[in-house]
Write a protein that holds these residues in place. Sequence first.
Motif, PDB file in Angstrom:
ATOM      1  N   THR A 131       0.835  -1.207   0.000  1.00  0.00           N
ATOM      2  CA  THR A 131       0.000   0.000   0.000  1.00  0.00           C
ATOM      3  C   THR A 131       0.867   1.253   0.000  1.00  0.00           C
ATOM      4  O   THR A 131       0.607   2.210  -0.741  1.00  0.00           O
ATOM      5  CB  THR A 131      -0.931  -0.001   1.225  1.00  0.00           C
ATOM      6  OG1 THR A 131      -1.790  -1.142   1.166  1.00  0.00           O
ATOM      7  CG2 THR A 131      -1.783   1.257   1.256  1.00  0.00           C
ATOM      8  N   ASN A 132       1.911   1.252   0.828  1.00  0.00           N
ATOM      9  CA  ASN A 132       2.825   2.395   0.856  1.00  0.00           C
ATOM     10  C   ASN A 132       3.520   2.580  -0.489  1.00  0.00           C
ATOM     11  O   ASN A 132       3.759   3.711  -0.926  1.00  0.00           O
ATOM     12  CB  ASN A 132       3.867   2.212   1.957  1.00  0.00           C
ATOM     13  CG  ASN A 132       3.274   2.353   3.342  1.00  0.00           C
ATOM     14  OD1 ASN A 132       2.168   2.856   3.504  1.00  0.00           O
ATOM     15  ND2 ASN A 132       4.005   1.901   4.350  1.00  0.00           N
ATOM     16  N   ALA A 133       3.858   1.468  -1.138  1.00  0.00           N
ATOM     17  CA  ALA A 133       4.515   1.551  -2.448  1.00  0.00           C
ATOM     18  C   ALA A 133       3.599   2.204  -3.474  1.00  0.00           C
ATOM     19  O   ALA A 133       4.052   2.958  -4.341  1.00  0.00           O
ATOM     20  CB  ALA A 133       4.927   0.153  -2.910  1.00  0.00           C
ATOM     21  N   ILE A 134       2.298   1.928  -3.378  1.00  0.00           N
ATOM     22  CA  ILE A 134       1.331   2.531  -4.294  1.00  0.00           C
ATOM     23  C   ILE A 134       1.156   4.020  -3.997  1.00  0.00           C
ATOM     24  O   ILE A 134       1.059   4.851  -4.897  1.00  0.00           O
ATOM     25  CB  ILE A 134      -0.030   1.806  -4.191  1.00  0.00           C
ATOM     26  CG1 ILE A 134       0.049   0.442  -4.881  1.00  0.00           C
ATOM     27  CG2 ILE A 134      -1.146   2.636  -4.802  1.00  0.00           C
ATOM     28  CD1 ILE A 134      -1.213  -0.381  -4.748  1.00  0.00           C
ATOM     29  N   LYS A 135       1.143   4.368  -2.707  1.00  0.00           N
ATOM     30  CA  LYS A 135       0.873   5.753  -2.325  1.00  0.00           C
ATOM     31  C   LYS A 135       2.032   6.684  -2.659  1.00  0.00           C
ATOM     32  O   LYS A 135       1.829   7.777  -3.195  1.00  0.00           O
ATOM     33  CB  LYS A 135       0.568   5.827  -0.826  1.00  0.00           C
ATOM     34  CG  LYS A 135      -0.754   5.191  -0.435  1.00  0.00           C
ATOM     35  CD  LYS A 135      -0.897   5.050   1.067  1.00  0.00           C
ATOM     36  CE  LYS A 135      -0.933   6.381   1.775  1.00  0.00           C
ATOM     37  NZ  LYS A 135      -1.129   6.219   3.239  1.00  0.00           N
ATOM     38  N   TYR A 136       3.266   6.266  -2.318  1.00  0.00           N
ATOM     39  CA  TYR A 136       4.383   7.176  -2.547  1.00  0.00           C
ATOM     40  C   TYR A 136       5.705   6.460  -2.776  1.00  0.00           C
ATOM     41  O   TYR A 136       6.775   7.053  -2.657  1.00  0.00           O
ATOM     42  CB  TYR A 136       4.552   8.147  -1.368  1.00  0.00           C
ATOM     43  CG  TYR A 136       4.168   7.609  -0.013  1.00  0.00           C
ATOM     44  CD1 TYR A 136       3.154   8.206   0.716  1.00  0.00           C
ATOM     45  CD2 TYR A 136       4.808   6.492   0.531  1.00  0.00           C
ATOM     46  CE1 TYR A 136       2.786   7.721   1.964  1.00  0.00           C
ATOM     47  CE2 TYR A 136       4.449   6.013   1.772  1.00  0.00           C
ATOM     48  CZ  TYR A 136       3.437   6.631   2.494  1.00  0.00           C
ATOM     49  OH  TYR A 136       3.071   6.144   3.722  1.00  0.00           O
ATOM     50  N   GLY A 137       5.634   5.176  -3.107  1.00  0.00           N
ATOM     51  CA  GLY A 137       6.852   4.420  -3.335  1.00  0.00           C
ATOM     52  C   GLY A 137       7.018   3.980  -4.774  1.00  0.00           C
ATOM     53  O   GLY A 137       6.620   4.667  -5.716  1.00  0.00           O
ATOM     54  N   ALA A 138       7.578   2.795  -4.957  1.00  0.00           N
ATOM     55  CA  ALA A 138       7.954   2.325  -6.287  1.00  0.00           C
ATOM     56  C   ALA A 138       6.767   2.127  -7.216  1.00  0.00           C
ATOM     57  O   ALA A 138       6.914   2.209  -8.442  1.00  0.00           O
ATOM     58  CB  ALA A 138       8.735   1.015  -6.159  1.00  0.00           C
ATOM     59  N   LEU A 139       5.584   1.853  -6.672  1.00  0.00           N
ATOM     60  CA  LEU A 139       4.410   1.627  -7.523  1.00  0.00           C
ATOM     61  C   LEU A 139       3.597   2.894  -7.754  1.00  0.00           C
ATOM     62  O   LEU A 139       2.540   2.847  -8.375  1.00  0.00           O
ATOM     63  CB  LEU A 139       3.511   0.554  -6.895  1.00  0.00           C
ATOM     64  CG  LEU A 139       4.133  -0.833  -6.719  1.00  0.00           C
ATOM     65  CD1 LEU A 139       3.124  -1.804  -6.125  1.00  0.00           C
ATOM     66  CD2 LEU A 139       4.668  -1.370  -8.046  1.00  0.00           C
ATOM     67  N   ILE A 179      10.957   8.039  -5.380  1.00  0.00           N
ATOM     68  CA  ILE A 179      10.147   7.830  -4.178  1.00  0.00           C
ATOM     69  C   ILE A 179       9.866   9.189  -3.554  1.00  0.00           C
ATOM     70  O   ILE A 179      10.784   9.957  -3.271  1.00  0.00           O
ATOM     71  CB  ILE A 179      10.875   6.915  -3.171  1.00  0.00           C
ATOM     72  CG1 ILE A 179      11.057   5.520  -3.788  1.00  0.00           C
ATOM     73  CG2 ILE A 179      10.107   6.823  -1.864  1.00  0.00           C
ATOM     74  CD1 ILE A 179      11.808   4.551  -2.906  1.00  0.00           C
ATOM     75  N   THR A 180       8.592   9.486  -3.377  1.00  0.00           N
ATOM     76  CA  THR A 180       8.187  10.779  -2.842  1.00  0.00           C
ATOM     77  C   THR A 180       8.764  10.984  -1.446  1.00  0.00           C
ATOM     78  O   THR A 180       8.740  10.061  -0.628  1.00  0.00           O
ATOM     79  CB  THR A 180       6.650  10.863  -2.776  1.00  0.00           C
ATOM     80  OG1 THR A 180       6.132  10.587  -4.077  1.00  0.00           O
ATOM     81  CG2 THR A 180       6.192  12.232  -2.314  1.00  0.00           C
ATOM     82  N   PRO A 181       9.275  12.178  -1.140  1.00  0.00           N
ATOM     83  CA  PRO A 181       9.841  12.423   0.195  1.00  0.00           C
ATOM     84  C   PRO A 181       8.881  12.132   1.331  1.00  0.00           C
ATOM     85  O   PRO A 181       9.305  11.853   2.445  1.00  0.00           O
ATOM     86  CB  PRO A 181      10.193  13.918   0.144  1.00  0.00           C
ATOM     87  CG  PRO A 181      10.429  14.192  -1.302  1.00  0.00           C
ATOM     88  CD  PRO A 181       9.457  13.315  -2.040  1.00  0.00           C
ATOM     89  N   SER A 182       7.561  12.170   1.072  1.00  0.00           N
ATOM     90  CA  SER A 182       6.607  11.898   2.149  1.00  0.00           C
ATOM     91  C   SER A 182       6.680  10.459   2.624  1.00  0.00           C
ATOM     92  O   SER A 182       6.117  10.101   3.644  1.00  0.00           O
ATOM     93  CB  SER A 182       5.172  12.193   1.691  1.00  0.00           C
ATOM     94  OG  SER A 182       4.830  11.402   0.571  1.00  0.00           O
ATOM     95  N   ASN A 183       7.409   9.610   1.874  1.00  0.00           N
ATOM     96  CA  ASN A 183       7.647   8.242   2.336  1.00  0.00           C
ATOM     97  C   ASN A 183       8.772   8.268   3.359  1.00  0.00           C
ATOM     98  O   ASN A 183       9.720   7.517   3.289  1.00  0.00           O
ATOM     99  CB  ASN A 183       8.028   7.346   1.148  1.00  0.00           C
ATOM    100  CG  ASN A 183       8.055   5.878   1.527  1.00  0.00           C
ATOM    101  OD1 ASN A 183       7.496   5.477   2.527  1.00  0.00           O
ATOM    102  ND2 ASN A 183       8.714   5.082   0.709  1.00  0.00           N
ATOM    103  N   GLY A 184       8.629   9.176   4.309  1.00  0.00           N
ATOM    104  CA  GLY A 184       9.692   9.391   5.282  1.00  0.00           C
ATOM    105  C   GLY A 184       9.523   8.546   6.510  1.00  0.00           C
ATOM    106  O   GLY A 184       8.689   7.670   6.581  1.00  0.00           O
ATOM    107  N   SER A 185      10.321   8.844   7.489  1.00  0.00           N
ATOM    108  CA  SER A 185      10.370   7.993   8.681  1.00  0.00           C
ATOM    109  C   SER A 185       9.472   8.520   9.788  1.00  0.00           C
ATOM    110  O   SER A 185       9.837   8.531  10.946  1.00  0.00           O
ATOM    111  CB  SER A 185      11.812   7.880   9.179  1.00  0.00           C
ATOM    112  OG  SER A 185      12.348   9.162   9.390  1.00  0.00           O
TER     113      SER A 185
END
Length: 319
Positions: A237-245, A274-280
């Motif tokens: 799900t994270n990959a779809i939102k702002y990652g590789a997908l 990868i969008t920066p919002s995929n942060g920690s």
Amino acid sequence: MTVNFEDVFQRAPTPTMVLDRNLVFVAANASYLNLFNLTEDDLLGKYVFDAFPESEDRVQAMTDVFQRTFVEGTSTIAEIPFRIDVNGVTKEQWWTATQVAITDEASGQDYLIQYTENVTERVKLRNLREAMLAELQHRIGNIFTVVSAISRQTGRVAKDVPDFLKRFDQRLTSLIKVNKELSGQRVEFDKLGDVIMHQLSVHAAHSMDRVAINGPDFPLSMLQSQAASMAVHELATNAIKYGALSNAEGEIDVSWELLPGDACRLIWRETGPITPSNGSGAGYGTMLLTTILPNQLDGVAQQEFGEGSFTYTLEIGTR
């Protein structure tokens, strides 16, 4: 027929011990000794909290229970957490202990018999269900994003409107099935590779040429399968939102290797834009991946963000 009660006591599969009125060990059967990897010499004649040191508060609480048992006849201590060495590996377990007071008619001495039940799987299953309820709220916030992404992915490969509707309906049906499984219904897969493939076949159906999956057979219990499904679902799900997908260039590499002691290490790696919002950030999704699910899988996890990359490592059965 004469019954040898000493032999019955020693052969009983339930860990059982006996204390006197001063809470000193007078007997412990083989199952009890094996559980703690002890001998009779380690226990008999010793005060229970000398044999098993505890915090002052816990000593007082358990002493109150034991003494109350002598008055009331029975008591139960539910779901006591212990860290026990199992084949050289320290495992966290939960046990429920039942105490029964008896009096030896010949001597008039009072004794307390305690027998225990391993309820670790029950506790873990309940904790997992509670985590899934919290995760459900988190997932509701993601579901619309996933549906939107599925529509965009389907639109890129559909030949015409009827083809789009057919493909889109198939994807939604698969997504509904996944969500039912994660909501507490039985997961159909008992191998890690099958769990990963099942989740990615839904979330990356039109992008599987950018996904690499590789690893040996690693069997999962029902509890492990459900927790692993939740982890891969969150990652996908994270990959779809702002990652590789979330774009047409990213790639995902999923691999796992066997470790000693029937354990496994899973590595999920994304590369590309990868969008920066995929942060920690310390949101619920991060807590789910790094704390809640690793605890359910008796393992540890960590995630690392790099320039154009994201890596998640999950160990199963190493703790």
